[in-house]
Design an enzyme around this catalytic site. Structure first.
Site, PDB file in Angstrom:
ATOM      1  N   HIS A 158       0.830  -1.213   0.000  1.00 14.95           N
ATOM      2  CA  HIS A 158       0.000   0.000   0.000  1.00 14.95           C
ATOM      3  C   HIS A 158       0.863   1.261   0.000  1.00 14.95           C
ATOM      4  O   HIS A 158       0.423   2.310   0.464  1.00 14.95           O
ATOM      5  CB  HIS A 158      -0.945   0.028   1.206  1.00 14.95           C
ATOM      6  CG  HIS A 158      -1.673  -1.266   1.452  1.00 14.95           C
ATOM      7  ND1 HIS A 158      -2.928  -1.519   0.950  1.00 14.95           N
ATOM      8  CD2 HIS A 158      -1.294  -2.381   2.131  1.00 14.95           C
ATOM      9  CE1 HIS A 158      -3.309  -2.738   1.321  1.00 14.95           C
ATOM     10  NE2 HIS A 158      -2.330  -3.287   2.035  1.00 14.95           N
ATOM     11  N   SER A 279      15.496  20.861 -16.716  1.00 14.72           N
ATOM     12  CA  SER A 279      14.350  21.738 -16.914  1.00 14.72           C
ATOM     13  C   SER A 279      14.809  22.990 -17.656  1.00 14.72           C
ATOM     14  O   SER A 279      15.912  23.482 -17.427  1.00 14.72           O
ATOM     15  CB  SER A 279      13.765  22.126 -15.553  1.00 14.72           C
ATOM     16  OG  SER A 279      13.012  23.317 -15.671  1.00 14.72           O
ATOM     17  N   LYS A 285      16.968  21.192 -11.546  1.00 10.74           N
ATOM     18  CA  LYS A 285      16.213  19.962 -11.770  1.00 10.74           C
ATOM     19  C   LYS A 285      16.978  18.882 -12.513  1.00 10.74           C
ATOM     20  O   LYS A 285      17.780  19.146 -13.395  1.00 10.74           O
ATOM     21  CB  LYS A 285      14.948  20.289 -12.570  1.00 10.74           C
ATOM     22  CG  LYS A 285      13.945  21.102 -11.791  1.00 10.74           C
ATOM     23  CD  LYS A 285      13.073  20.239 -10.928  1.00 10.74           C
ATOM     24  CE  LYS A 285      12.020  19.638 -11.816  1.00 10.74           C
ATOM     25  NZ  LYS A 285      11.155  18.726 -11.168  1.00 10.74           N
ATOM     26  N   GLU A 292       9.768   7.939 -17.146  1.00 12.30           N
ATOM     27  CA  GLU A 292       8.408   8.429 -17.385  1.00 12.30           C
ATOM     28  C   GLU A 292       7.929   8.050 -18.784  1.00 12.30           C
ATOM     29  O   GLU A 292       6.751   7.752 -18.995  1.00 12.30           O
ATOM     30  CB  GLU A 292       8.360   9.942 -17.192  1.00 12.30           C
ATOM     31  CG  GLU A 292       8.565  10.345 -15.744  1.00 12.30           C
ATOM     32  CD  GLU A 292       8.881  11.831 -15.623  1.00 12.30           C
ATOM     33  OE1 GLU A 292       7.962  12.589 -15.315  1.00 12.30           O
ATOM     34  OE2 GLU A 292      10.034  12.214 -15.854  1.00 12.30           O
TER      35      GLU A 292
END
Ligand code: ARG
Length: 460
Positions: A158, A279, A285, A292
């Site tokens: 979970h 970024s 970043k 992804e």
């Protein structure tokens, strides 16, 4: 000239011709189709339909086409895009090269069995290439697991901390998933490897070609045993796309785990520059775009799986042009899966594991509570009662901002006199790990055993 002009007096609408044409994508089948064409020509020769000199000329002509367009980029020339499909392209080039005899090649054959045999030859070799890419991801998983053989990681259920595990154990879970996907892929290959050539348009052929001989020449294990089925089903592709979908689902889970673990909040892994991006605005970043995209591409493949089912479900037997829509979905599935497997392997080779931080996380927030309950069981308490007692101790510890290993023996004794000094050894990180010493458990000994077994599987 197209392959079916005789019956027509009017001209095809220009945009419809473009809409109908498939060469701009099915040219990818060129080499597979040429192989089948050559064997079909030989089959016609053996059946006495073509003279052996005609067969020789054809086979030579087909070979020349194969060589001339061996570099698939040579097919990008828009002048070819007027070809209706790869099949008419081949016939046109053959006639250009060997003259009128080229028009005999299509004897006893239809594009319906031609396209089915070509996609099967094509997919068969793509499956073999994919199998190696699967293997490389598995190798990369093992390499990473062996770099960190004893390092701990919190295990979750979970997405709540559950129990300590080994990072290597976590990695090898994905080995197992990919092993099953790979087995499924090999299973699909068996059903891909069946030859529909000789089915004609739908009913079979009037010319006595030896289908079994042709199948052998093309490396097929069997021939299709119903001509209607041979030209009109695409379940061999559907099955492949579904295995691809399942694999992408697994790669996507791995990607998701790593994306979380690379976040500042978890901080268990560091992604190398080779697989990260920055970024345009925020200078600090470093983003996990590689992972992804794998997660994102899974969605595309799931879409293709549904597209295949939907495309076929309402088709009356036998061939229908709807089936031309199989190709872009199939090609994109192959490319997305191959690309995702490659990037996954690269990601695995560009990861640093923050063992200190992960170990600390693995033994905090009461991940050893189950081990403490098991301790009481070994001291004679029923498990359910032990579970309850440890639950109360956890509440007690939370209220004081302490971990289980930070409470004193005196405090423990208030809950039950069964507790002794040895409880602290029983809930150490090491004990939590080594204790899980059954097959498939996270004890280092078991994980090593499974890594060894995995290597044997890869080398079998
Ligand atoms: N391009 C077609 C396909 O991919 C080839 C078969 C065409 N057959 C036909 N009868 N129109 O399905």
């Amino acid at each position: 000239m197209n392959l079916w002009g005789g019956r027509f007096t009017g001209k095809t609408d220009e945009f419809f011709a473009y809409y109908n044409a498939s060469f701009r994508f099915d040219r990818r089948l060129l080499q597979a189709d040429l192989m089948a064409c050559a064997v079909h020509a030989q089959g016609l020769g053996r059946a006495g339909v073509l003279q052996s000199s005609e067969v020789d000329t054809m086979v030579k002509g087909l070979r020349q086409i194969a060589i001339k367009y061996a570099d698939s980029a040579s097919l990008n020339d828009p002048k070819f895009f007027s070809a209706e499909d790869v099949h008419s392209f081949i016939e046109a080039r053959l006639v250009e090269s060997i003259g009128q005899t080229g028009y005999k090649l299509h004897t006893g054959r239809s594009r319906n069995d031609q396209v089915a045999v070509a996609t099967r030859i094509f997919l068969r070799s793509e499956i073999d290439a994919l199998d190696l890419l699967f293997r490389d991801v598995q190798v990369a998983l093992i390499e990473l697991a062996e770099r960190y053989p004893n390092e701990a990681l919190p295990g979750y259920t979970h997405l709540q901390k559950a129990q300590p595990i080994l990072f290597a154990h976590f990695l090898m879970a994905y080995f197992q998933m990919l092993q099953r996907d790979r087995e499924r892929l090999r299973e699909v290959r068996k059903r891909v490897n069946v030859m529909p050539l000789g089915s004609g348009a739908l009913a079979g052929t009037n010319f006595p070609v030896d289908r079994e001989w042709m199948a052998e020449q093309l490396g097929f294990a069997d021939v299709t045993h119903n001509s209607l089925d041979g030209v009109s089903d695409r379940d061999y592709q559907l099955e492949f796309v579904n295995v691809a979908a399942m694999t992408m689902m697994h790669l996507s889970r791995l990607a998701e785990d790593f994306i979380l673990y690379a976040s500042q909040e978890f901080g268990f892994i560091k992604l190398g520059d080779a697989i990260s991006t920055g970024s345009s605005l925020m200078p600090q970043k470093k983003n996990p775009d590689s992972l992804e995209l794998i997660r994102g591409k899974a969605a595309r493949i799931f879409g293709h799986a549904v597209a295949f089912l939907t495309m076929i479900k309402g088709l009356p037997l036998a061939y229908n042009k709807d089936l031309q829509e199989d190709k872009e979905a199939l090609f994109d599935t192959i490319d997305s899966l191959a690309g995702s497997l490659k990037v996954t392997a690269t990601v695995l080779r560009n990861i640093e594991f923050n063992a200190a931080r992960a170990a600390k996380a693995a033994i905090s927030d009461y991940t050893n509570a189950t081990d403490l309950a098991d301790y009481l069981v070994r001291k004679g308490m029923e498990f359910r009662k032990a579970h309850d007692a440890i639950g109360k101790i956890v509440v007690y510890a939370i209220a004081r901002g302490l971990e289980l290993q930070q409470l004193s023996l005196a405090e423990y004794k208030q809950f039950t006199p069964l507790f002794e000094q040895d409880l602290f050894d029983a809930i150490s990180l090491e004990a939590c790990l080594t204790g899980k010493n059954t097959t498939g458990g996270t004890a280092p000994e078991q994980v090593q055993r499974e890594i060894k077994r995995a290597k044997e599987l890869l080398n079998a």
